[in-house]
Design a protein around this motif. Structure first.
Motif, PDB file in Angstrom:
ATOM      1  N   MET A 163       0.844  -1.180   0.000  1.00  0.00           N
ATOM      2  CA  MET A 163       0.000   0.000   0.000  1.00  0.00           C
ATOM      3  C   MET A 163       0.886   1.239   0.000  1.00  0.00           C
ATOM      4  O   MET A 163       1.856   1.337   0.742  1.00  0.00           O
ATOM      5  CB  MET A 163      -0.893  -0.052   1.245  1.00  0.00           C
ATOM      6  CG  MET A 163      -1.641   1.217   1.508  1.00  0.00           C
ATOM      7  SD  MET A 163      -2.845   1.146   2.853  1.00  0.00           S
ATOM      8  CE  MET A 163      -1.908   0.561   4.219  1.00  0.00           C
ATOM      9  N   ALA A 164       0.544   2.190  -0.814  1.00  0.00           N
ATOM     10  CA  ALA A 164       1.313   3.436  -0.904  1.00  0.00           C
ATOM     11  C   ALA A 164       1.065   4.303   0.325  1.00  0.00           C
ATOM     12  O   ALA A 164      -0.022   4.318   0.873  1.00  0.00           O
ATOM     13  CB  ALA A 164       0.915   4.191  -2.164  1.00  0.00           C
ATOM     14  N   SER A 165       2.085   5.034   0.716  1.00  0.00           N
ATOM     15  CA  SER A 165       1.952   5.968   1.823  1.00  0.00           C
ATOM     16  C   SER A 165       1.250   7.233   1.328  1.00  0.00           C
ATOM     17  O   SER A 165       1.572   7.756   0.265  1.00  0.00           O
ATOM     18  CB  SER A 165       3.344   6.304   2.365  1.00  0.00           C
ATOM     19  OG  SER A 165       3.246   7.272   3.379  1.00  0.00           O
ATOM     20  N   LEU A 166       0.282   7.708   2.100  1.00  0.00           N
ATOM     21  CA  LEU A 166      -0.505   8.882   1.711  1.00  0.00           C
ATOM     22  C   LEU A 166      -0.290  10.030   2.685  1.00  0.00           C
ATOM     23  O   LEU A 166       0.006   9.817   3.849  1.00  0.00           O
ATOM     24  CB  LEU A 166      -1.998   8.538   1.702  1.00  0.00           C
ATOM     25  CG  LEU A 166      -2.460   7.473   0.723  1.00  0.00           C
ATOM     26  CD1 LEU A 166      -3.909   7.106   1.000  1.00  0.00           C
ATOM     27  CD2 LEU A 166      -2.300   7.972  -0.701  1.00  0.00           C
ATOM     28  N   ARG A 167      -0.521  11.243   2.191  1.00  0.00           N
ATOM     29  CA  ARG A 167      -0.546  12.446   3.030  1.00  0.00           C
ATOM     30  C   ARG A 167      -2.012  12.684   3.368  1.00  0.00           C
ATOM     31  O   ARG A 167      -2.822  12.930   2.470  1.00  0.00           O
ATOM     32  CB  ARG A 167       0.046  13.628   2.273  1.00  0.00           C
ATOM     33  CG  ARG A 167       1.524  13.419   1.925  1.00  0.00           C
ATOM     34  CD  ARG A 167       2.077  14.497   1.013  1.00  0.00           C
ATOM     35  NE  ARG A 167       1.804  15.847   1.460  1.00  0.00           N
ATOM     36  CZ  ARG A 167       2.426  16.467   2.490  1.00  0.00           C
ATOM     37  NH1 ARG A 167       3.381  15.840   3.134  1.00  0.00           N
ATOM     38  NH2 ARG A 167       2.097  17.697   2.838  1.00  0.00           N
ATOM     39  N   ILE A 168      -2.347  12.606   4.658  1.00  0.00           N
ATOM     40  CA  ILE A 168      -3.748  12.609   5.077  1.00  0.00           C
ATOM     41  C   ILE A 168      -4.026  13.731   6.072  1.00  0.00           C
ATOM     42  O   ILE A 168      -3.260  13.956   7.009  1.00  0.00           O
ATOM     43  CB  ILE A 168      -4.122  11.245   5.696  1.00  0.00           C
ATOM     44  CG1 ILE A 168      -3.894  10.123   4.671  1.00  0.00           C
ATOM     45  CG2 ILE A 168      -5.566  11.250   6.195  1.00  0.00           C
ATOM     46  CD1 ILE A 168      -4.082   8.719   5.207  1.00  0.00           C
ATOM     47  N   LEU A 169      -5.151  14.388   5.864  1.00  0.00           N
ATOM     48  CA  LEU A 169      -5.651  15.418   6.765  1.00  0.00           C
ATOM     49  C   LEU A 169      -6.788  14.818   7.585  1.00  0.00           C
ATOM     50  O   LEU A 169      -7.663  14.149   7.035  1.00  0.00           O
ATOM     51  CB  LEU A 169      -6.166  16.612   5.949  1.00  0.00           C
ATOM     52  CG  LEU A 169      -6.875  17.735   6.694  1.00  0.00           C
ATOM     53  CD1 LEU A 169      -5.936  18.413   7.688  1.00  0.00           C
ATOM     54  CD2 LEU A 169      -7.418  18.749   5.688  1.00  0.00           C
ATOM     55  N   VAL A 170      -6.772  15.063   8.889  1.00  0.00           N
ATOM     56  CA  VAL A 170      -7.843  14.604   9.774  1.00  0.00           C
ATOM     57  C   VAL A 170      -8.643  15.827  10.205  1.00  0.00           C
ATOM     58  O   VAL A 170      -8.078  16.783  10.732  1.00  0.00           O
ATOM     59  CB  VAL A 170      -7.284  13.854  10.999  1.00  0.00           C
ATOM     60  CG1 VAL A 170      -8.412  13.459  11.955  1.00  0.00           C
ATOM     61  CG2 VAL A 170      -6.493  12.616  10.565  1.00  0.00           C
ATOM     62  N   VAL A 171      -9.955  15.788   9.971  1.00  0.00           N
ATOM     63  CA  VAL A 171     -10.843  16.887  10.364  1.00  0.00           C
ATOM     64  C   VAL A 171     -11.814  16.319  11.391  1.00  0.00           C
ATOM     65  O   VAL A 171     -12.769  15.619  11.048  1.00  0.00           O
ATOM     66  CB  VAL A 171     -11.596  17.464   9.144  1.00  0.00           C
ATOM     67  CG1 VAL A 171     -12.426  18.674   9.557  1.00  0.00           C
ATOM     68  CG2 VAL A 171     -10.623  17.828   8.021  1.00  0.00           C
ATOM     69  N   GLU A 172     -11.521  16.598  12.647  1.00  0.00           N
ATOM     70  CA  GLU A 172     -12.244  15.990  13.776  1.00  0.00           C
ATOM     71  C   GLU A 172     -12.153  16.919  14.967  1.00  0.00           C
ATOM     72  O   GLU A 172     -11.058  17.351  15.329  1.00  0.00           O
ATOM     73  CB  GLU A 172     -11.614  14.626  14.091  1.00  0.00           C
ATOM     74  CG  GLU A 172     -12.017  13.993  15.389  1.00  0.00           C
ATOM     75  CD  GLU A 172     -13.486  13.617  15.469  1.00  0.00           C
ATOM     76  OE1 GLU A 172     -14.175  14.182  16.339  1.00  0.00           O
ATOM     77  OE2 GLU A 172     -13.945  12.768  14.678  1.00  0.00           O
ATOM     78  N   ASN A 173     -13.293  17.244  15.580  1.00  0.00           N
ATOM     79  CA  ASN A 173     -13.284  18.182  16.699  1.00  0.00           C
ATOM     80  C   ASN A 173     -12.993  17.546  18.055  1.00  0.00           C
ATOM     81  O   ASN A 173     -12.709  18.258  19.011  1.00  0.00           O
ATOM     82  CB  ASN A 173     -14.609  18.969  16.755  1.00  0.00           C
ATOM     83  CG  ASN A 173     -15.793  18.078  17.049  1.00  0.00           C
ATOM     84  OD1 ASN A 173     -15.901  16.977  16.520  1.00  0.00           O
ATOM     85  ND2 ASN A 173     -16.692  18.557  17.872  1.00  0.00           N
ATOM     86  N   GLU A 174     -13.035  16.241  18.147  1.00  0.00           N
ATOM     87  CA  GLU A 174     -12.730  15.562  19.405  1.00  0.00           C
ATOM     88  C   GLU A 174     -11.252  15.170  19.395  1.00  0.00           C
ATOM     89  O   GLU A 174     -10.831  14.311  18.628  1.00  0.00           O
ATOM     90  CB  GLU A 174     -13.614  14.337  19.578  1.00  0.00           C
ATOM     91  CG  GLU A 174     -15.085  14.691  19.753  1.00  0.00           C
ATOM     92  CD  GLU A 174     -15.949  13.472  19.975  1.00  0.00           C
ATOM     93  OE1 GLU A 174     -15.536  12.580  20.741  1.00  0.00           O
ATOM     94  OE2 GLU A 174     -17.027  13.409  19.369  1.00  0.00           O
TER      95      GLU A 174
END
Length: 120
Positions: free
Chosen positions: A1-12
């Motif tokens: 699996m390729a490594s990804l650049r990921i954004l997490v949008v979560e208020n908790e």
């Protein structure tokens, strides 16, 4: 699996940090955690994520649906929705944004990793 650049949008904070840990253990890079739509757009502009995990309900009247729509339109970033809401209306609204998928809370770590693998 390729490594990804990921954004997490979560208020908790606890949930956001847990998702960060799960993704980083799976060799992905979490480029940031945003608690609001505005923060998500600023982080995306700066960090160029390839994927976003977004809580549907960000609190304070903000919606992860709005964040996903803007991330997709402005930056071409696909999204995976995190939600404990399973009602039809919310899912139907989310489908208009064409997410990669949904992860239902409470989630299992493998649910997060599998969702990321859908584009990786």
């Amino acid at each position: 699996m390729a490594s990804l650049r990921i954004l997490v949008v979560e208020n908790e904070t606890f949930v956001a940090e847990d998702i960060r840990n799960i993704l980083e253990e799976a060799s992905h890079t979490v480029v940031g955690i945003a608690k609001t739509v505005g923060d998500a757009l600023k982080l995306a502009r700066k960090s160029k994520p390839q994927l976003a995990f977004l809580d549907v309900d960000l609190g304070n009247g903000e919606s992860g649906l709005d964040a996903a729509d803007q991330l997709s339109k402005d930056f071409g970033v696909p999204g995976v929705f995190l939600t404990d809401r399973t009602d039809f209306r919310v899912r139907a609204m989310a489908l208009d944004i064409q997410p990669i998928g949904f992860v239902t809370k409470p989630y299992r770590p493998e649910d997060i990793v599998e969702a990321a693998s859908l584009i990786g």
